[in-house]
Design an enzyme around this catalytic site. Structure first.
Site, short mmCIF file in Angstrom:
data_model
loop_
_atom_site.label_atom_id
_atom_site.label_comp_id
_atom_site.label_asym_id
_atom_site.label_seq_id
_atom_site.Cartn_x
_atom_site.Cartn_y
_atom_site.Cartn_z
CG ASP A 1 38.31 42.97 49.15
OD1 ASP A 1 38.36 43.95 49.92
OD2 ASP A 1 39.18 42.72 48.30
CB SER B 1 36.01 46.04 44.89
OG SER B 1 35.55 44.93 45.62
NE ARG C 1 32.14 35.88 42.56
CZ ARG C 1 32.28 35.21 43.70
NH1 ARG C 1 32.10 33.90 43.73
NH2 ARG C 1 32.59 35.84 44.81
#
Length: 561
Positions: A289, A235, A172
């Site tokens: 995250d 991540s 994203r």
């Protein structure tokens, strides 16, 4: 287990209440010399009809109606109270007491006492100290990585901030605007083709930069020739060397881009952006995250000191006093604090949690992609919860304690295929089953029917729901123990815990069970609250970049004449 009386016991008792009430009406009528006929419709006398000459005595008619209404009210009230009592006390009960005892014996290890949770807390605190000490850090399971994120947002950050969130086959691009005092988000999802996932690192980061440029052009961010700060959520396993420096340790999740492992992924992204020449973007921070969850919450709540992920996996981070971080290699200027990425999923990898583990936990670990690793995570995260329940159900079935009336199905069509198939009992089933209340078990029946069980019995539903409750409650209690360690260690009077993750968001009882356990584990003088921090991986990276950008602008302002 709490054995409760069966529903038939309540019906019998309440029938007796009604019978006594009607008998009272009968006696009143006969005592007044009325023509009465009482007809019994059953040997127990639970239903009676009373006939009388009402026309000759309207006053008595009113009295009879009043008494009858009172009797009906007494019956209804008694039934409601009995039902609520049964529902409140109901934990686990099937018709055969011997079966109850066997099931309780099998599942007993999933019930964690206060003393057991305190032992878990002591062990975790000891592992934290090992991770923070350079002498023991290398061999520590809970690594306690300094993230180089030291300043938290205070709500005064303004402007447009970009963020990239890369963690799978999609990534994203986000535009965060902070001018209103709230976090306003625009975002777009881009696909990473398989050819790029297994190509070169230059191809990967050029593709990301191309998508970033397309997004900026659509949002009219290129025409004003401004340089935009960017936060990068990456991540994958990294060794972080600074706020905007991280060395990739290994690829996971299907990626295998050459020329990236062992190199700085932030530098490679910045180089790809600069190769284009048509966008002005400065990558100011790389976060995971968990840190993003904390930072996204801290913008609106400055008491946020803990970030927690409870989803497919689990991890936590918290704000630590710099004096306690013996592995710190940066400056010691203000603020004398740093967010620690605990990587607490690896707690127990050294065997210290073996006293807690069941045969089902051990089987889940053996058949996982990473045996002997992430032991704490495997006992409480969404990736493994459904599988633990499946193994328990299979064990109970093999011991002829479950699905007793369904043992003659054709193998090609029945539930046994699901029972013996790894991963067939999804964690979402656990959440659905635990939404059931009362005795209808609508969701439990639906789940069992999806697995191929034709017309599951009341006992089947009771037992399966009980298994789900024990497994999810243990997970919540273990998460509570970890949070209690952090709250007691931070020892601040008011602390906000930011949580994100599908397990926490969608399981109907997880939050309640976690908070209930925390009440008996956290020091009584500490006040805390838990808030849901949604979409944190993107927002959090942008907040880290916003804080860093504000510091950078303030420094430039101070150096100008």
């Amino acid at each position: 287990m709490e054995n409760i009386q069966s529903p038939s016991w309540y019906i019998s008792g309440l029938g007796q209440v009604l019978s006594n009430s009607l008998s009272y009406v009968q006696n009143e009528l006969v005592g007044k010399g009325l023509k009465a006929a009482v007809i019994s419709s059953s040997k127990q006398g639970s239903t009676r009809a009373v006939a009388f000459d009402a026309e000759n005595n309207p006053a008595l008619m009113k009295k009879v109606v009043a008494i009858s209404l009172a009797s009906a009210a007494a019956f209804g009230s008694a039934f409601y109270v009995g039902y609520q009592l049964a529902k409140r006390r109901h934990r686990f009960h099937v018709r055969e007491a011997d079966k109850n005892d066997q099931i309780e014996h099998i599942l007993g290890k999933f019930k964690l006492s206060k003393e057991c949770l305190h032992k878990v807390m002591e062990l975790l605190l000891d592992e934290m100290h090992k991770g923070l000490d350079p002498v023991t850090h290398e061999k520590a399971d809970v690594k306690m990585f300094p993230t180089y994120v030291r300043s938290l947002p205070d709500g005064t950050e303004k402007g447009d901030i970009l963020a990239l969130d890369l963690g799978g086959t999609n990534f994203r691009v986000l535009l965060i605007n902070l001018d209103s005092g709230d976090i306003k988000v625009k975002s777009k999802v881009f696909l990473i083709p398989q050819s790029i996932m297994t190509g070169t690192g230059i191809q990967l980061f050029d593709h990301i930069a191309k998508c970033l440029a397309g997004f900026m052009n659509a949002e009219k961010l290129i025409q004003n020739h401004r340089e935009y700060p960017l936060g990068f959520t990456f991540s994958f396993p990294c060794s972080q060397k600074g706020l905007a420096s991280a060395i990739l340790a290994t690829w996971t999740k299907g990626f295998d881009c050459s020329g990236v492992v062992g190199n700085d992924v932030v530098a490679m992204l910045q180089e790809a952006i600069e190769r284009r020449g048509d966008i002005k973007v400065k990558v100011l921070a790389l976060v995971n995250d968990t840190v993003g969850t904390l930072m996204a919450s801290a913008y609106n709540d400055q008491n946020t000191r803990i970030g927690l992920i409870l989803g497919t996996g689990s991890n936590a981070c918290y704000v630590e006093n710099l004096d306690n971080v013996k592995t710190w290699d940066g400056d010691r200027n203000d603020p004398k604090q740093v967010i620690i990425n605990m990587e607490w999923g690896a707690f127990g990898d050294n065997g210290c949690l073996n006293f807690l583990r069941t045969d089902y936990d051990i089987e889940v670990d053996k058949t996982s992609l990473n045996p002997t690793r992430q032991i704490y995570e495997k006992m409480m995260s969404g990736m493994y919860m459904g599988e633990i329940v499946r193994l328990i159900i299979l064990d109970l079935w093999e011991k002829e304690l479950l699905f007793v009336g369904h043992r003659d199905h054709s193998w090609s069509t029945d539930y046994r295929q699901a029972l013996y198939t790894k991963g067939s009992f999804y964690t979402k089933y656990v959440s659905e089953i635990e939404t059931d209340s009362g005795v209808t078990y609508r969701h439990t029946k639906s789940v069992l029917e999806q697995m191929g069980l034709d017309r599951p019995t009341y006992d089947d539903c009771v037992i399966v729901q009980y298994v789900c409750k024990l497994v999810s409650r243990r997970a919540a209690q273990l998460a509570a123990a970890g949070l209690a360690v952090l709250l007691n260690h931070i020892n601040a009077p008011n602390v906000t815990i930011a949580v994100d993750g599908s397990l926490y968001r969608f399981h109907p009882k997880f939050k309640k069970n976690m908070e209930k356990a925390m009440q008996m584990l956290v020091h009584p003088h500490i006040r805390y609250k838990i808030i849901l921090s949604t979409d944190a991986s993107g927002k959090g990276a942008s907040m880290v970049a916003a804080v860093e950008n504000k510091k950078r602008l303030e420094a430039l302002g101070e150096s100008r004449p």
